[in-house]
Design an enzyme around this catalytic site. Structure first.
Site, mmCIF file in Angstrom:
data_model
loop_
_atom_site.group_PDB
_atom_site.id
_atom_site.type_symbol
_atom_site.label_atom_id
_atom_site.label_comp_id
_atom_site.label_asym_id
_atom_site.label_seq_id
_atom_site.Cartn_x
_atom_site.Cartn_y
_atom_site.Cartn_z
ATOM 1 N N VAL A 107 68.652 154.662 74.564
ATOM 2 C CA VAL A 107 67.435 154.348 73.807
ATOM 3 C C VAL A 107 67.531 152.899 73.313
ATOM 4 O O VAL A 107 68.482 152.546 72.608
ATOM 5 C CB VAL A 107 67.263 155.288 72.592
ATOM 6 N N VAL A 109 65.114 149.302 72.025
ATOM 7 C CA VAL A 109 63.907 148.495 71.803
ATOM 8 C C VAL A 109 64.405 147.061 71.631
ATOM 9 O O VAL A 109 65.375 146.818 70.885
ATOM 10 C CB VAL A 109 63.137 148.953 70.549
ATOM 11 N N GLY A 115 61.677 147.160 64.277
ATOM 12 C CA GLY A 115 61.187 147.167 62.899
ATOM 13 C C GLY A 115 59.687 147.399 62.797
ATOM 14 O O GLY A 115 59.088 147.172 61.755
ATOM 15 N N GLY A 117 58.239 150.426 64.129
ATOM 16 C CA GLY A 117 57.968 151.825 64.456
ATOM 17 C C GLY A 117 57.937 152.103 65.950
ATOM 18 O O GLY A 117 57.512 153.180 66.379
ATOM 19 N N GLY A 119 60.543 152.355 68.015
ATOM 20 C CA GLY A 119 61.587 153.317 68.362
ATOM 21 C C GLY A 119 61.137 154.741 68.068
ATOM 22 O O GLY A 119 61.371 155.651 68.858
ATOM 23 N N ASP A 143 74.843 157.064 67.362
ATOM 24 C CA ASP A 143 75.791 156.124 66.769
ATOM 25 C C ASP A 143 75.637 156.184 65.249
ATOM 26 O O ASP A 143 74.549 156.525 64.766
ATOM 27 C CB ASP A 143 75.459 154.683 67.212
ATOM 28 N N TYR A 150 67.329 159.234 63.310
ATOM 29 C CA TYR A 150 67.009 160.502 63.975
ATOM 30 C C TYR A 150 66.754 161.618 62.962
ATOM 31 O O TYR A 150 65.850 162.434 63.137
ATOM 32 C CB TYR A 150 68.113 160.882 64.967
#
Lengths: 170, 170
Positions: A107, A109, A115, A117, A119, A143, A150
């Site tokens: 994943v 960006v 920063g 939104g 992601g 991580d 998440y």
């Protein structure tokens, strides 16, 4: 349960033609910018590895990346729209069996676009796509720096006492 | 680094013919018993679900199990040898991209055969097969009861602070 976010908008027909009928718009505060999620727009593998390098991962051989993408269940690109040469600004992929389990990897960006939104919208897009396939459960290895990210979106951390374990071939 | 175990023995030609050239013998203290790992011996999906049920998992629709197996990177059966009707006594499967990542699911040894090192030999077999494919990293989500089992075999628990997270479609 995923935290409700506004549903991703369906783009205009010309964009659906370029990025596939499962394309969705990624909302951004910059009106000059048109960002589109796509499952079918082909990747330039060098551009993909540059993106992953930009977020801090080590470069991998293009031949092996190609094979890994071929065997992935889902590949999502976030494109900065241009009718001729869209630029890749985000990426995620999943492995899985298409039924019971899918696992999210890579994943990313691009730092210049973080920063805003993006992601979170990326994960919304990924989960919707997996749900449409009929996948029951989605997993990932977070991580330390993104555990909160998440959790805020409704992912359950180590449910039922699960622990993740890794084994390295070398 | 996996804890060294004795390498799995190659079976006699008749067994290689029945279970495929990647078949290996699973050592057991019972001389009357011939146990064989196979990647190609076909599964009776009802028998497979009975095995997974015997270790405590809930039954899943056969149609969905079939699809999940089709999309799995690796399926391993541990068979109690019989020239006509071998019985399935152990199982494991992996999803993955065949290059960077594989994830192990549904590891099961029938309760009647547990406690004889069969689970450990199963994992040795799975890791050897993934290594042969060129997979760099293998992951799994360990239930609390088997965390020690995997750690004893050299699996790294939550390396670099990784945490596992799950999302459920329903």
């Amino acid at each position: 349960m995923i935290t409700p976010t506004s549903p991703l908008q369906i783009p205009e027909p010309a964009l659906l033609e370029q990025y596939g009928k499962q394309a969705r718009l990624c909302a951004t505060s910059n009106d000059q910018l048109s960002l589109v999620f796509s499952q079918i727009h082909p990747f330039d593998l060098v551009e993909l590895e540059q993106l992953l390098e930009a977020v801090g991962w080590s470069r991998r051989p293009v031949r092996r990346v190609r094979k890994a993408l071929t065997h992935s269940l889902l590949k999502v690109g976030l494109w900065r729209h241009d009718p001729r040469v869209p630029r890749l600004v985000g990426f995620a992929r999943c492995t899985g069996d298409g039924v019971f389990e899918a696992t999210v990897w890579d994943v990313a960006v691009h730092p210049r676009y973080q920063g805003n939104g993006l992601g979170q919208q990326m994960m919304t897009y990924v989960l919707e796509a997996l749900k449409e396939m009929g996948t029951e459960r989605v997993s990932l290895f977070a991580d330390p720096g993104v555990v909160d990210f998440y959790q805020r979106q409704g992912w359950e951390l180590e449910p039922e006492g699960h622990r993740c374990a890794f084994w390295y071939s070398s």
